[in-house]
Design an enzyme around this catalytic site. Structure first.
Site, mmCIF file in Angstrom:
data_model
loop_
_atom_site.group_PDB
_atom_site.id
_atom_site.type_symbol
_atom_site.label_atom_id
_atom_site.label_comp_id
_atom_site.label_asym_id
_atom_site.label_seq_id
_atom_site.Cartn_x
_atom_site.Cartn_y
_atom_site.Cartn_z
ATOM 1 N N THR A 70 0.738 -1.419 -0.133
ATOM 2 C CA THR A 70 0.006 0.148 -0.081
ATOM 3 C C THR A 70 0.596 1.335 0.191
ATOM 4 O O THR A 70 0.928 2.212 -0.828
ATOM 5 C CB THR A 70 -0.691 -0.237 1.101
ATOM 6 N N HIS A 197 4.357 -9.662 2.553
ATOM 7 C CA HIS A 197 3.535 -11.144 3.268
ATOM 8 C C HIS A 197 2.878 -11.615 1.633
ATOM 9 O O HIS A 197 2.018 -12.881 2.603
ATOM 10 C CB HIS A 197 2.886 -10.112 4.508
ATOM 11 N N CYS A 320 -9.607 -6.971 1.314
ATOM 12 C CA CYS A 320 -8.903 -5.687 1.492
ATOM 13 C C CYS A 320 -10.325 -4.828 1.148
ATOM 14 O O CYS A 320 -10.676 -4.055 2.283
ATOM 15 C CB CYS A 320 -8.250 -4.432 0.633
#
Ligand SMILES: Cc1ncc(COP(=O)(O)O)c(C=O)c1O
Length: 380
Positions: A70, A197, A320
């Site tokens: 992000t 991740h 998300c």
């Protein structure tokens, strides 16, 4: 418990955790400190920078560590708009929210163009091409692999159209790097986002790979870390973990891809036998680990909760966006009907999954479909 949600996040690989532990326990010095312990931490960051660079065939000096994908996307877009005087932004309709929302944020001050996609989720090249010879300083941001469908855009050939026009090209490679071979030098892009991740590294660490001719205005001001491009004391343990995860992904990329492909083929062969199933982006080049599908007449959220109650983790769209009840913007952009989009379930495989787990998923899917159909008959 069965975990089929690796596009949302992966477990930390034991070798990654082992590599990180000393930097949480004994080597805790600040890497900016000049003493010996500080230098040890600095060397660990330098090594990780090389490992991350090697994963995507970049130079270590092109790696800026960030707090994840992000932030890398935000830095790429905000940093180059402000640093390079960009006045036009072009993105795809199926981008991750961390590109979509930051693009919308600039819509008041920058001309924003959102490219349509076809029914497989591939961006409309003709729409994009009309920006190539323009004199307006333009930033193009097109993702490499979609987090929902797994569809892979041919970034190298798309970006090649802009190579000599002085425009800036960014690609969000968060879902692609480590799963398919990515070569920053050959992609014709200037900026590329990564996240640890998604490749068995820790959460909260990622990187922006950048072409040094790009003037990025930093978003974080302070101690001048990351050559003044991202201030803040480095998260040494997470950076070390990212480095190790990148190394493991690079060394095992072919065998991992084959193993995961076998699972996907095994799953999709059985899935196809379920009545009316639609696999999104089925005809496009897709990530080996991602199957996004719809089951007509089924509510995806309800199915997700029923699978969850039986210990199976999947998602009904982008993780998300899972707090939102709106149907997936990716499927909407692909022209999928709202009814099918609302039935969508994403299964994303990882290295620990087995065929036995897939058998169980198929079994539960069949049971749920039968149960939901019989309830509908009763209601009728
Ligand atoms: C395509 C894509 N870009 C960006 C991100 C954001 O990455 P992070 O979770 O590291 O902030 C994600 C995470 O799901 C993603 O799938």
């Amino acid at each position: 418990l069965i975990y089929f949600d690796h596009n949302a996040s992966t477990p930390v690989h034991p070798d990654v955790l082992a590599e990180m532990m000393p930097y949480l326990q004994s080597c805790y010095a600040n890497p900016s400190s000049v003493h010996k312990q500080g230098r040890v931490a600095r060397e660990a960051i330098d090594k990780a920078r090389e490992q991350v660079a090697q994963l995507v065939n970049a130079h270590p000096s092109q790696v800026i560590f960030t707090s994840g994908g992000t932030e890398a996307n935000n830095l790429a877009i905000k940093g180059s708009i402000r640093g390079m005087g960009i006045s036009r932004l072009v993105t795809g309709a199926t981008e991750h929210p961390s590109v979509r929302d930051v693009s919308n944020y600039f819509a008041a001050s920058t001309e924003l163009n959102v490219l349509s996609v076809d029914e497989q989720g591939l961006i409309n090249i003709d729409e994009l091409s009309r920006f190539s010879s323009s004199k307006i300083p333009t930033l193009i941001s097109v993702m490499m692999a979609n987090n929902e469908t797994g569809v892979i855009q041919d970034i190298a050939s798309i970006a090649a159209r802009f190579k000599n026009d002085g425009h800036i090209f960014h690609t969000d490679a968060v879902q692609a790097a480590g799963k398919i071979k990515v070569d920053f030098g050959k992609l014709n892009v200037n900026l590329m986002s990564l996240s640890a991740h998604k490749i068995y590294g820790p959460k909260g660490i990622g990187a922006l790979i950048f072409d040094k001719c790009i003037d990025l205005e930093p978003m974080m001001h302070g101690g001048g870390q990351e050559k003044k491009r991202r201030s803040g004391t480095e998260n040494v343990a997470a950076i070390v973990g990212f480095g190790k995860a990148a190394e493991l992904a690079r060394l095992n990329i072919e065998s991992n891809a084959q193993e995961i492909k076998n699972l996907q083929v095994y799953f999709e062969d059985q899935l196809q036998q379920l009545n009316g199933v639609v696999i999104f982006s089925e005809k496009a080049n897709r990530l080996n680990n991602t199957t996004f599908f719809g089951l007509p007449g089924i509510d995806g959220e309800t199915l997700l909760m029923q699978l969850d109650a039986q210990g199976v983790a999947v998602t009904s769209g982008s993780a998300c966006a899972s707090t939102s009840l709106a149907p997936s913007h990716v499927l909407m952009a692909m022209g999928v009907s709202e009814q099918i989009a609302r039935s969508a379930i994403r299964v994303s495989f990882g290295l620990q999954n087995t065929k036995a787990e897939i058998d169980q998923l198929i079994y539960i899917l069949k049971m749920q479909i039968e149960m939901i159909s019989s309830l509908e008959i009763l209601e009728f």
